[in-house]
Design a protein around this motif. Sequence first.
Motif, PDB file in Angstrom:
ATOM      1  N   LEU A   1      70.565  21.560  53.108  1.00  0.00           N
ATOM      2  CA  LEU A   1      69.122  21.765  53.202  1.00  0.00           C
ATOM      3  C   LEU A   1      68.522  21.047  54.403  1.00  0.00           C
ATOM      4  CD1 LEU A   1      69.726  21.153  49.814  1.00  0.00           C
ATOM      5  CD2 LEU A   1      67.516  22.294  49.846  1.00  0.00           C
ATOM      6  N   GLU A   2      67.590  21.741  55.041  1.00  0.00           N
ATOM      7  CA  GLU A   2      66.727  21.132  56.048  1.00  0.00           C
ATOM      8  C   GLU A   2      65.336  21.004  55.440  1.00  0.00           C
ATOM      9  OE1 GLU A   2      67.187  19.820  59.042  1.00  0.00           O
ATOM     10  OE2 GLU A   2      69.349  20.127  58.861  1.00  0.00           O
ATOM     11  N   ALA A   3      64.774  19.820  55.533  1.00  0.00           N
ATOM     12  CA  ALA A   3      63.528  19.529  54.827  1.00  0.00           C
ATOM     13  C   ALA A   3      62.357  19.306  55.784  1.00  0.00           C
ATOM     14  CB  ALA A   3      63.706  18.295  53.949  1.00  0.00           C
ATOM     15  N   LYS A   4      61.169  19.638  55.287  1.00  0.00           N
ATOM     16  CA  LYS A   4      59.915  19.351  55.976  1.00  0.00           C
ATOM     17  C   LYS A   4      58.939  18.768  54.951  1.00  0.00           C
ATOM     18  CE  LYS A   4      61.500  21.151  59.747  1.00  0.00           C
ATOM     19  NZ  LYS A   4      61.887  20.275  60.882  1.00  0.00           N
ATOM     20  N   TYR A   5      57.944  18.087  55.479  1.00  0.00           N
ATOM     21  CA  TYR A   5      56.936  17.422  54.635  1.00  0.00           C
ATOM     22  C   TYR A   5      55.567  17.836  55.150  1.00  0.00           C
ATOM     23  CZ  TYR A   5      54.059  13.371  53.157  1.00  0.00           C
ATOM     24  OH  TYR A   5      53.080  12.549  52.664  1.00  0.00           O
ATOM     25  N   PHE A   6      54.711  18.291  54.225  1.00  0.00           N
ATOM     26  CA  PHE A   6      53.405  18.781  54.666  1.00  0.00           C
ATOM     27  C   PHE A   6      52.324  18.380  53.673  1.00  0.00           C
ATOM     28  CE2 PHE A   6      50.143  22.057  55.399  1.00  0.00           C
ATOM     29  CZ  PHE A   6      49.925  21.831  56.750  1.00  0.00           C
TER      30      PHE A   6
ATOM     31  N   LYS B   1      52.895  28.402  54.739  1.00  0.00           N
ATOM     32  CA  LYS B   1      53.905  29.418  55.014  1.00  0.00           C
ATOM     33  C   LYS B   1      54.654  29.135  56.311  1.00  0.00           C
ATOM     34  CE  LYS B   1      50.947  32.697  52.614  1.00  0.00           C
ATOM     35  NZ  LYS B   1      49.981  33.805  52.747  1.00  0.00           N
ATOM     36  N   SER B   2      53.934  28.685  57.335  1.00  0.00           N
ATOM     37  CA  SER B   2      54.594  28.423  58.613  1.00  0.00           C
ATOM     38  C   SER B   2      55.569  27.262  58.499  1.00  0.00           C
ATOM     39  CB  SER B   2      53.552  28.131  59.704  1.00  0.00           C
ATOM     40  OG  SER B   2      52.882  26.910  59.455  1.00  0.00           O
ATOM     41  N   LYS B   3      55.274  26.311  57.603  1.00  0.00           N
ATOM     42  CA  LYS B   3      56.183  25.171  57.424  1.00  0.00           C
ATOM     43  C   LYS B   3      57.500  25.623  56.793  1.00  0.00           C
ATOM     44  CE  LYS B   3      55.875  20.847  58.589  1.00  0.00           C
ATOM     45  NZ  LYS B   3      55.490  20.481  59.959  1.00  0.00           N
ATOM     46  N   ILE B   4      57.446  26.587  55.882  1.00  0.00           N
ATOM     47  CA  ILE B   4      58.675  27.128  55.301  1.00  0.00           C
ATOM     48  C   ILE B   4      59.497  27.824  56.382  1.00  0.00           C
ATOM     49  CG2 ILE B   4      59.649  28.822  53.702  1.00  0.00           C
ATOM     50  CD1 ILE B   4      57.379  28.306  51.836  1.00  0.00           C
TER      51      ILE B   4
ATOM     52  N   SER C   1      64.272  28.078  59.719  1.00  0.00           N
ATOM     53  CA  SER C   1      64.799  28.226  61.078  1.00  0.00           C
ATOM     54  C   SER C   1      65.733  27.074  61.430  1.00  0.00           C
ATOM     55  CB  SER C   1      63.645  28.291  62.090  1.00  0.00           C
ATOM     56  OG  SER C   1      62.857  29.439  61.883  1.00  0.00           O
ATOM     57  N   ALA C   2      65.377  25.867  61.005  1.00  0.00           N
ATOM     58  CA  ALA C   2      66.253  24.707  61.238  1.00  0.00           C
ATOM     59  C   ALA C   2      67.550  24.847  60.456  1.00  0.00           C
ATOM     60  CB  ALA C   2      65.531  23.422  60.857  1.00  0.00           C
ATOM     61  N   ALA C   3      67.455  25.319  59.206  1.00  0.00           N
ATOM     62  CA  ALA C   3      68.660  25.483  58.381  1.00  0.00           C
ATOM     63  C   ALA C   3      69.580  26.561  58.937  1.00  0.00           C
ATOM     64  CB  ALA C   3      68.264  25.820  56.945  1.00  0.00           C
ATOM     65  N   ALA C   4      69.006  27.561  59.592  1.00  0.00           N
ATOM     66  CA  ALA C   4      69.810  28.659  60.142  1.00  0.00           C
ATOM     67  C   ALA C   4      70.711  28.208  61.286  1.00  0.00           C
ATOM     68  CB  ALA C   4      68.903  29.786  60.608  1.00  0.00           C
ATOM     69  N   THR C   5      70.422  27.058  61.885  1.00  0.00           N
ATOM     70  CA  THR C   5      71.261  26.559  62.975  1.00  0.00           C
ATOM     71  C   THR C   5      72.454  25.751  62.470  1.00  0.00           C
ATOM     72  OG1 THR C   5      70.052  24.469  63.286  1.00  0.00           O
ATOM     73  CG2 THR C   5      69.213  26.419  64.441  1.00  0.00           C
ATOM     74  N   LEU C   6      72.508  25.513  61.149  1.00  0.00           N
ATOM     75  CA  LEU C   6      73.648  24.791  60.569  1.00  0.00           C
ATOM     76  C   LEU C   6      74.888  25.679  60.584  1.00  0.00           C
ATOM     77  CD1 LEU C   6      71.833  23.266  57.465  1.00  0.00           C
ATOM     78  CD2 LEU C   6      72.570  22.012  59.511  1.00  0.00           C
ATOM     79  N   PRO C   7      76.074  25.081  60.641  1.00  0.00           N
ATOM     80  CA  PRO C   7      77.307  25.886  60.624  1.00  0.00           C
ATOM     81  C   PRO C   7      77.402  26.735  59.355  1.00  0.00           C
ATOM     82  CG  PRO C   7      77.779  23.603  61.196  1.00  0.00           C
ATOM     83  CD  PRO C   7      76.351  23.641  60.741  1.00  0.00           C
ATOM     84  N   GLU C   8      77.953  27.917  59.472  1.00  0.00           N
ATOM     85  CA  GLU C   8      78.132  28.804  58.323  1.00  0.00           C
ATOM     86  C   GLU C   8      79.437  28.475  57.614  1.00  0.00           C
ATOM     87  OE1 GLU C   8      77.140  32.991  58.573  1.00  0.00           O
ATOM     88  OE2 GLU C   8      76.354  32.651  60.595  1.00  0.00           O
TER      89      GLU C   8
ATOM     90  N   GLY D   1      66.013  26.078  53.685  1.00  0.00           N
ATOM     91  CA  GLY D   1      64.929  25.201  54.099  1.00  0.00           C
ATOM     92  C   GLY D   1      64.120  24.813  52.877  1.00  0.00           C
ATOM     93  N   CYS D   2      63.612  23.597  52.867  1.00  0.00           N
ATOM     94  CA  CYS D   2      62.745  23.178  51.759  1.00  0.00           C
ATOM     95  C   CYS D   2      61.567  22.397  52.326  1.00  0.00           C
ATOM     96  CB  CYS D   2      63.506  22.360  50.713  1.00  0.00           C
ATOM     97  SG  CYS D   2      64.086  20.747  51.264  1.00  0.00           S
TER      98      CYS D   2
END
Length: 218
Positions: free
Chosen positions: A101-106, A122-125, A130-137, A144-145
């Motif tokens: 998980l990639e996390a944000k705080y708002f 919505k933009s924060k999600i 987008s950050a989580a999509a750059t993690l290795p598959e 994202g959370c």
Amino acid sequence: MTERNLKSGMIILSEDARHPFERLLKGWGRAVSAYIEQVGRIEAPYYFNERSNVSLLAAGAWIMKGVAVEEYPVSRSSADFSQTNGRCDLFISIDGQGAELEAKYFPYRRNETRDVFARQLKSKITEAVSAAATLPEYIYKRAGCVFYPVRIASAKRMSVAMKEMAIRGELEHYISDLRDNADIVAWCFPENARDIFLEADGDFYPGVVLAIKLVKVA
């Protein structure tokens, strides 16, 4: 208005997200309440920042007999397919099912209209996914959370019933704003946080809403 369990609950909007997040979020609610009780009901950990919220989510994995690791090194993919070194906010595994998980705080900001705030939610999600999509598959799910500590303005003179009504109203706003942009919307409003005032003007933060959205696999 739907009579939801305020103490903790969730709406699963995509069955793909049920495992392992359903059990993780049950543990997360217990972790938040346990922290507040342990420190004597003087502070709410979800109020602080992203890191404190990620730690509580990690604690939820351990409570549910799973495992968790925070801030570990990863190699990220960029738009031009090059690799860069970075860190992932959280890995959890429960019953052998893992997720990164990639996390944000708002937090709620003052003097913003409901419409503006809804767009920002919505933009924060989108930012987190987008950050989580750059993690290795790997074999693990990626998601994202976003943590949204809920603010109730000028609540010191509210009765218990008025506080509950205000919390329910805010929760419904968050659910309405997030449900089309998340795979799970969860919340935690511990009973032992209802009288913790964190700002001098009487505003208080009785709980937190958490949205999770999976990275879609092509």
